[in-house]
Design a protein around this motif. Structure first.
Motif, PDB file in Angstrom:
ATOM      1  N   UNK A  59      64.826  67.024  46.083  1.00 19.17           N
ATOM      2  CA  UNK A  59      63.548  67.674  46.347  1.00 19.17           C
ATOM      3  C   UNK A  59      62.514  66.644  46.783  1.00 19.17           C
ATOM      4  N   UNK A  60      61.547  67.118  47.547  1.00 23.39           N
ATOM      5  CA  UNK A  60      60.425  66.293  47.997  1.00 23.39           C
ATOM      6  C   UNK A  60      59.320  67.227  48.458  1.00 23.39           C
ATOM      7  N   UNK A  61      58.101  66.918  48.056  1.00 23.31           N
ATOM      8  CA  UNK A  61      56.968  67.733  48.465  1.00 23.31           C
ATOM      9  C   UNK A  61      57.039  69.176  48.020  1.00 23.31           C
ATOM     10  N   UNK A  62      57.706  69.449  46.906  1.00 27.15           N
ATOM     11  CA  UNK A  62      57.826  70.811  46.411  1.00 27.15           C
ATOM     12  C   UNK A  62      58.944  71.616  47.030  1.00 27.15           C
ATOM     13  N   UNK A  63      59.671  71.050  47.990  1.00 26.77           N
ATOM     14  CA  UNK A  63      60.792  71.742  48.632  1.00 26.77           C
ATOM     15  C   UNK A  63      62.116  71.192  48.120  1.00 26.77           C
ATOM     16  N   UNK A  64      63.058  72.109  47.837  1.00 30.21           N
ATOM     17  CA  UNK A  64      64.381  71.729  47.360  1.00 30.21           C
ATOM     18  C   UNK A  64      65.406  71.868  48.479  1.00 30.21           C
ATOM     19  N   UNK A  65      66.427  71.019  48.426  1.00 29.20           N
ATOM     20  CA  UNK A  65      67.530  71.122  49.380  1.00 29.20           C
ATOM     21  C   UNK A  65      68.259  72.440  49.189  1.00 29.20           C
ATOM     22  N   UNK A  66      68.751  73.000  50.269  1.00 26.62           N
ATOM     23  CA  UNK A  66      69.464  74.274  50.200  1.00 26.62           C
ATOM     24  C   UNK A  66      70.838  74.124  49.555  1.00 26.62           C
ATOM     25  N   UNK A  67      71.471  72.995  49.783  1.00 25.68           N
ATOM     26  CA  UNK A  67      72.812  72.785  49.246  1.00 25.68           C
ATOM     27  C   UNK A  67      72.836  71.519  48.384  1.00 25.68           C
ATOM     28  N   UNK A  68      73.615  71.540  47.308  1.00 29.30           N
ATOM     29  CA  UNK A  68      73.623  70.387  46.406  1.00 29.30           C
ATOM     30  C   UNK A  68      74.558  69.283  46.882  1.00 29.30           C
ATOM     31  N   UNK A  69      74.298  68.105  46.390  1.00 31.55           N
ATOM     32  CA  UNK A  69      75.281  67.025  46.454  1.00 31.55           C
ATOM     33  C   UNK A  69      76.194  67.163  45.239  1.00 31.55           C
ATOM     34  N   UNK A  70      77.461  66.911  45.421  1.00 32.66           N
ATOM     35  CA  UNK A  70      78.437  67.016  44.337  1.00 32.66           C
ATOM     36  C   UNK A  70      78.888  65.629  43.906  1.00 32.66           C
ATOM     37  N   UNK A  71      79.089  65.475  42.607  1.00 31.33           N
ATOM     38  CA  UNK A  71      79.510  64.186  42.066  1.00 31.33           C
ATOM     39  C   UNK A  71      80.740  64.381  41.182  1.00 31.33           C
ATOM     40  N   UNK A  72      81.738  63.535  41.377  1.00 29.76           N
ATOM     41  CA  UNK A  72      82.918  63.496  40.516  1.00 29.76           C
ATOM     42  C   UNK A  72      83.038  62.094  39.953  1.00 29.76           C
ATOM     43  N   UNK A  73      83.184  61.998  38.640  1.00 33.07           N
ATOM     44  CA  UNK A  73      83.295  60.697  38.001  1.00 33.07           C
ATOM     45  C   UNK A  73      84.362  60.697  36.928  1.00 33.07           C
ATOM     46  N   UNK A  74      84.725  59.504  36.500  1.00 36.54           N
ATOM     47  CA  UNK A  74      85.740  59.374  35.458  1.00 36.54           C
ATOM     48  C   UNK A  74      85.537  58.070  34.704  1.00 36.54           C
ATOM     49  N   UNK A 102      84.187  66.303  30.381  1.00 35.74           N
ATOM     50  CA  UNK A 102      85.330  66.868  29.672  1.00 35.74           C
ATOM     51  C   UNK A 102      86.281  65.741  29.308  1.00 35.74           C
ATOM     52  N   UNK A 103      86.715  65.704  28.043  1.00 33.76           N
ATOM     53  CA  UNK A 103      87.683  64.698  27.650  1.00 33.76           C
ATOM     54  C   UNK A 103      87.308  64.044  26.341  1.00 33.76           C
ATOM     55  N   UNK A 104      88.033  62.986  26.036  1.00 30.52           N
ATOM     56  CA  UNK A 104      87.909  62.311  24.753  1.00 30.52           C
ATOM     57  C   UNK A 104      87.187  60.982  24.899  1.00 30.52           C
ATOM     58  N   UNK A 105      87.115  60.262  23.790  1.00 29.41           N
ATOM     59  CA  UNK A 105      86.528  58.919  23.774  1.00 29.41           C
ATOM     60  C   UNK A 105      87.332  57.980  24.679  1.00 29.41           C
ATOM     61  N   UNK A 106      88.628  58.229  24.833  1.00 27.35           N
ATOM     62  CA  UNK A 106      89.483  57.347  25.631  1.00 27.35           C
ATOM     63  C   UNK A 106      89.376  57.660  27.113  1.00 27.35           C
ATOM     64  N   UNK A 107      89.503  58.916  27.495  1.00 31.63           N
ATOM     65  CA  UNK A 107      89.476  59.305  28.906  1.00 31.63           C
ATOM     66  C   UNK A 107      88.608  60.549  29.080  1.00 31.63           C
ATOM     67  N   UNK A 108      87.793  60.553  30.118  1.00 35.69           N
ATOM     68  CA  UNK A 108      86.958  61.722  30.384  1.00 35.69           C
ATOM     69  C   UNK A 108      86.684  61.837  31.870  1.00 35.69           C
ATOM     70  N   UNK A 109      86.415  63.077  32.290  1.00 35.42           N
ATOM     71  CA  UNK A 109      86.027  63.374  33.662  1.00 35.42           C
ATOM     72  C   UNK A 109      84.645  64.004  33.648  1.00 35.42           C
ATOM     73  N   UNK A 110      83.873  63.704  34.665  1.00 33.22           N
ATOM     74  CA  UNK A 110      82.517  64.244  34.777  1.00 33.22           C
ATOM     75  C   UNK A 110      82.348  64.868  36.154  1.00 33.22           C
ATOM     76  N   UNK A 111      81.771  66.052  36.180  1.00 37.39           N
ATOM     77  CA  UNK A 111      81.448  66.727  37.438  1.00 37.39           C
ATOM     78  C   UNK A 111      79.983  67.128  37.393  1.00 37.39           C
ATOM     79  N   UNK A 112      79.295  66.932  38.501  1.00 42.97           N
ATOM     80  CA  UNK A 112      77.879  67.253  38.530  1.00 42.97           C
ATOM     81  C   UNK A 112      77.459  67.775  39.889  1.00 42.97           C
ATOM     82  N   UNK A 113      76.311  68.431  39.903  1.00 41.82           N
ATOM     83  CA  UNK A 113      75.702  68.920  41.136  1.00 41.82           C
ATOM     84  C   UNK A 113      74.214  68.627  41.077  1.00 41.82           C
ATOM     85  N   UNK A 114      73.662  68.115  42.183  1.00 40.67           N
ATOM     86  CA  UNK A 114      72.257  67.765  42.209  1.00 40.67           C
ATOM     87  C   UNK A 114      71.570  68.265  43.469  1.00 40.67           C
ATOM     88  N   UNK A 115      70.357  68.786  43.297  1.00 44.06           N
ATOM     89  CA  UNK A 115      69.560  69.282  44.412  1.00 44.06           C
ATOM     90  C   UNK A 115      68.377  68.338  44.643  1.00 44.06           C
TER      91      UNK A 115
END
Length: 199
Positions: free
Chosen positions: A116-131, A101-114
């Motif tokens: 996985x290994x061996x066909x199994x996914x993590x129950x809870x995600x890791x959260x990422x905040x960036x700018x 979210x934001x413009x060419x000058x300033x922006x914020x990024x939020x993400x969530x990642x799960x």
């Protein structure tokens, strides 16, 4: 702008345009290439260059942009990781969604990642905040921060990206909040990149 599509390690919600690409080398041993196949689909990947080792880390990362407006971008992707010569159980990855979210000058990024290994996914995600914040046409402040309950803390980073016509360089420090060391508490970060294709 190729430099707006990534933080230090994680992608933003923005996407490379068709024909745009970059080559980035993290700490010499981790070269990575990204390329825009279309305005909505990009591919990234690489292989480690550990000297005198028969086992190398390889990585492959397709990314799809789902929504694009002037000030909002949403994308999803998968990071596959594996070890050449590592045998069974030596691969895994991260499936993620990320919004910027934001413009060419300033922006914020939020993400969530799960993870996985061996066909199994993590129950809870890791959260990422960036700018990202542009100081000028040739310098950008960047921050990327990860949170997960298993970390019992956070992984924080802050640094600057120096931007030339084609070359880019990242200088940053990473900090693990739960690591208490008597010495220098930060891990330095260094990368060098080359943008190519359409501008």
């Amino acid at each position: 702008d190729q430099n707006d599509t990534r933080l230090f390690l994680m992608s933003t919600g923005r996407s490379l345009r068709q024909g745009q690409g970059y080559f980035v080398d993290y700490w010499i041993f981790f070269p990575t290439v990204g390329y825009g196949l279309t305005n909505f689909l990009s591919l990234g990947g690489g292989i480690s260059l550990f000297p005198f080792s028969s086992e190398q880390l390889f990585y492959f990362a397709p990314k799809m942009r789902l929504i694009h407006t002037d000030n909002f971008d949403l994308a999803g992707g998968v990071l596959f990781l594996g070890v050449l010569g590592g045998g069974e159980g030596s691969s895994g990855g991260l499936a993620y969604g990320v919004a910027s979210i934001g413009s060419y000058v300033s922006s914020f990024t939020i993400g969530a990642g799960w993870g996985f290994a061996g066909g199994d996914f993590a129950n809870k995600p890791a959260l990422m905040l960036g700018a990202q914040h542009r100081l000028s046409a040739h310098a950008m402040l960047v921050s990327e921060n990860w949170f997960h309950e298993d970390l019992e803390g956070a992984v924080l980073s802050f640094g600057v990206r120096l931007i030339g016509r084609r070359l880019t360089g990242d200088l940053a420090l990473w900090y693990f909040t739960q690591v208490h060391a008597n010495g220098f508490p930060f891990i330095p970060w260094l990368s060098l990149g080359i943008n190519f294709g359409k501008r």
